[in-house]
Design a protein around this motif. Structure first.
Motif, mmCIF file in Angstrom:
data_model
loop_
_atom_site.group_PDB
_atom_site.id
_atom_site.type_symbol
_atom_site.label_atom_id
_atom_site.label_comp_id
_atom_site.label_asym_id
_atom_site.label_seq_id
_atom_site.Cartn_x
_atom_site.Cartn_y
_atom_site.Cartn_z
ATOM 1 N N GLY A 80 78.500 49.208 -7.695
ATOM 2 C CA GLY A 80 79.376 48.907 -8.814
ATOM 3 C C GLY A 80 79.964 47.517 -8.738
ATOM 4 N N PHE A 81 80.278 46.992 -9.900
ATOM 5 C CA PHE A 81 80.965 45.716 -10.029
ATOM 6 C C PHE A 81 82.273 45.945 -10.763
ATOM 7 C CE2 PHE A 81 76.566 44.185 -9.670
ATOM 8 C CZ PHE A 81 76.726 43.282 -8.634
ATOM 9 N N TYR A 82 83.292 45.214 -10.358
ATOM 10 C CA TYR A 82 84.618 45.345 -10.952
ATOM 11 C C TYR A 82 85.165 43.937 -11.148
ATOM 12 C CZ TYR A 82 89.477 46.820 -11.462
ATOM 13 O OH TYR A 82 90.745 47.037 -11.927
ATOM 14 N N LEU A 83 85.468 43.592 -12.383
ATOM 15 C CA LEU A 83 85.967 42.256 -12.691
ATOM 16 C C LEU A 83 87.324 42.375 -13.353
ATOM 17 C CD1 LEU A 83 85.295 39.207 -12.721
ATOM 18 C CD2 LEU A 83 84.320 39.551 -14.971
ATOM 19 N N ASP A 84 88.346 41.944 -12.646
ATOM 20 C CA ASP A 84 89.683 41.881 -13.209
ATOM 21 C C ASP A 84 90.191 40.458 -13.014
ATOM 22 O OD1 ASP A 84 90.111 41.878 -10.489
ATOM 23 O OD2 ASP A 84 91.661 43.409 -10.509
ATOM 24 N N GLY A 85 91.457 40.236 -13.207
ATOM 25 C CA GLY A 85 92.010 38.894 -13.109
ATOM 26 C C GLY A 85 91.852 38.275 -11.734
ATOM 27 N N LEU A 86 92.142 39.044 -10.677
ATOM 28 C CA LEU A 86 92.057 38.514 -9.324
ATOM 29 C C LEU A 86 90.618 38.255 -8.899
ATOM 30 C CD1 LEU A 86 93.626 37.722 -6.793
ATOM 31 C CD2 LEU A 86 93.403 40.090 -6.024
ATOM 32 N N SER A 87 89.731 39.210 -9.152
ATOM 33 C CA SER A 87 88.334 38.989 -8.773
ATOM 34 C C SER A 87 87.716 37.875 -9.627
ATOM 35 C CB SER A 87 87.527 40.277 -8.883
ATOM 36 O OG SER A 87 87.507 40.746 -10.201
ATOM 37 N N GLY A 88 88.157 37.748 -10.870
ATOM 38 C CA GLY A 88 87.694 36.646 -11.711
ATOM 39 C C GLY A 88 88.132 35.297 -11.166
ATOM 40 N N LEU A 89 89.376 35.233 -10.682
ATOM 41 C CA LEU A 89 89.876 33.996 -10.082
ATOM 42 C C LEU A 89 89.051 33.614 -8.861
ATOM 43 C CD1 LEU A 89 92.053 31.757 -9.764
ATOM 44 C CD2 LEU A 89 93.281 33.391 -8.325
ATOM 45 N N PHE A 90 88.792 34.576 -7.988
ATOM 46 C CA PHE A 90 88.009 34.275 -6.800
ATOM 47 C C PHE A 90 86.561 33.944 -7.139
ATOM 48 C CE2 PHE A 90 91.495 36.370 -4.472
ATOM 49 C CZ PHE A 90 91.738 35.359 -3.563
ATOM 50 N N ALA A 91 86.011 34.588 -8.151
ATOM 51 C CA ALA A 91 84.648 34.249 -8.586
ATOM 52 C C ALA A 91 84.610 32.823 -9.131
ATOM 53 C CB ALA A 91 84.164 35.237 -9.638
ATOM 54 N N LEU A 92 85.661 32.414 -9.839
ATOM 55 C CA LEU A 92 85.735 31.038 -10.335
ATOM 56 C C LEU A 92 85.842 30.048 -9.177
ATOM 57 C CD1 LEU A 92 88.087 31.397 -13.426
ATOM 58 C CD2 LEU A 92 85.644 30.896 -13.435
ATOM 59 N N ILE A 93 86.619 30.395 -8.161
ATOM 60 C CA ILE A 93 86.758 29.512 -7.001
ATOM 61 C C ILE A 93 85.421 29.368 -6.276
ATOM 62 C CG2 ILE A 93 87.800 29.323 -4.704
ATOM 63 C CD1 ILE A 93 90.353 30.552 -5.948
ATOM 64 N N VAL A 94 84.751 30.492 -6.027
ATOM 65 C CA VAL A 94 83.477 30.455 -5.297
ATOM 66 C C VAL A 94 82.430 29.663 -6.074
ATOM 67 C CG1 VAL A 94 81.551 31.872 -4.497
ATOM 68 C CG2 VAL A 94 83.886 32.580 -4.017
ATOM 69 N N THR A 95 82.277 29.935 -7.344
ATOM 70 C CA THR A 95 81.237 29.260 -8.119
ATOM 71 C C THR A 95 81.602 27.810 -8.429
ATOM 72 O OG1 THR A 95 82.137 30.169 -10.175
ATOM 73 C CG2 THR A 95 80.332 31.377 -9.128
ATOM 74 N N GLY A 96 82.870 27.544 -8.691
ATOM 75 C CA GLY A 96 83.285 26.174 -8.995
ATOM 76 C C GLY A 96 83.168 25.253 -7.798
ATOM 77 N N ILE A 97 83.707 25.674 -6.663
ATOM 78 C CA ILE A 97 83.615 24.848 -5.464
ATOM 79 C C ILE A 97 82.171 24.788 -4.976
ATOM 80 C CG2 ILE A 97 84.311 24.683 -3.036
ATOM 81 C CD1 ILE A 97 87.059 25.706 -3.914
#
Length: 138
Positions: A80-97
């Motif tokens: 399963g995948f779960y995307l909320d505000g916190l996981s979205g923030l970390f996904a943005l950090i991982v992909t952006g950096i």
């Protein structure tokens, strides 16, 4: 549920598969020098970054996006995948950096024939990190 969030880890994994296969082609390896390689490979995490940004409106409205499928029902294990505000923030950090690091690595490894190996490992690491932050049940 919008299944667009499912695209995030495979997008980055596609970049790793592309470079691993392209490194075996000598004529393509001559065209893809390290700076060009960095920019080209940065498209995979940059696209994943764009997907997460596009899902932020839905997250703000509904709170979270989740997707789950029974993987090994005998053992009670599901994927399963779960995307909320916190996981979205970390996904943005991982992909952006990760995007910025790939671009920098292209120039750092200028003239090095083994740059593709580092970029492959970096993309695999980014895939694992996005899978971790988007996992439904760690």
């Amino acid at each position: 549920m919008d299944t667009t969030a499912l695209l995030i880890p495979p997008l980055i994994l596609f970049g790793a598969a592309f470079i691993a296969l392209a490194a075996k082609q000598p004529q393509l390896g001559k065209l893809l020098l390290a700076p060009r390689l960095g920019w080209l490979l940065a498209l995979a995490p940059a696209t994943a970054f764009g997907v997460v940004v596009s899902l932020q409106a839905q997250i703000m409205e509904g709170g979270n996006l989740s997707w789950q499928i029974e993987w090994l029902p005998q053992l009670g294990i599901s994927l399963g995948f779960y995307l909320d505000g916190l996981s979205g923030l970390f996904a943005l950090i991982v992909t952006g950096i990760g995007t910025l690091i790939l671009i920098y690595a292209g120039y750092y490894f200028k003239g090095d024939a083994g740059a593709w190996r580092f970029c492959t490992y970096l993309l695999l690491f980014m895939t694992a990190m996005t899978g971790l932050v988007l996992a439904g049940d760690v």
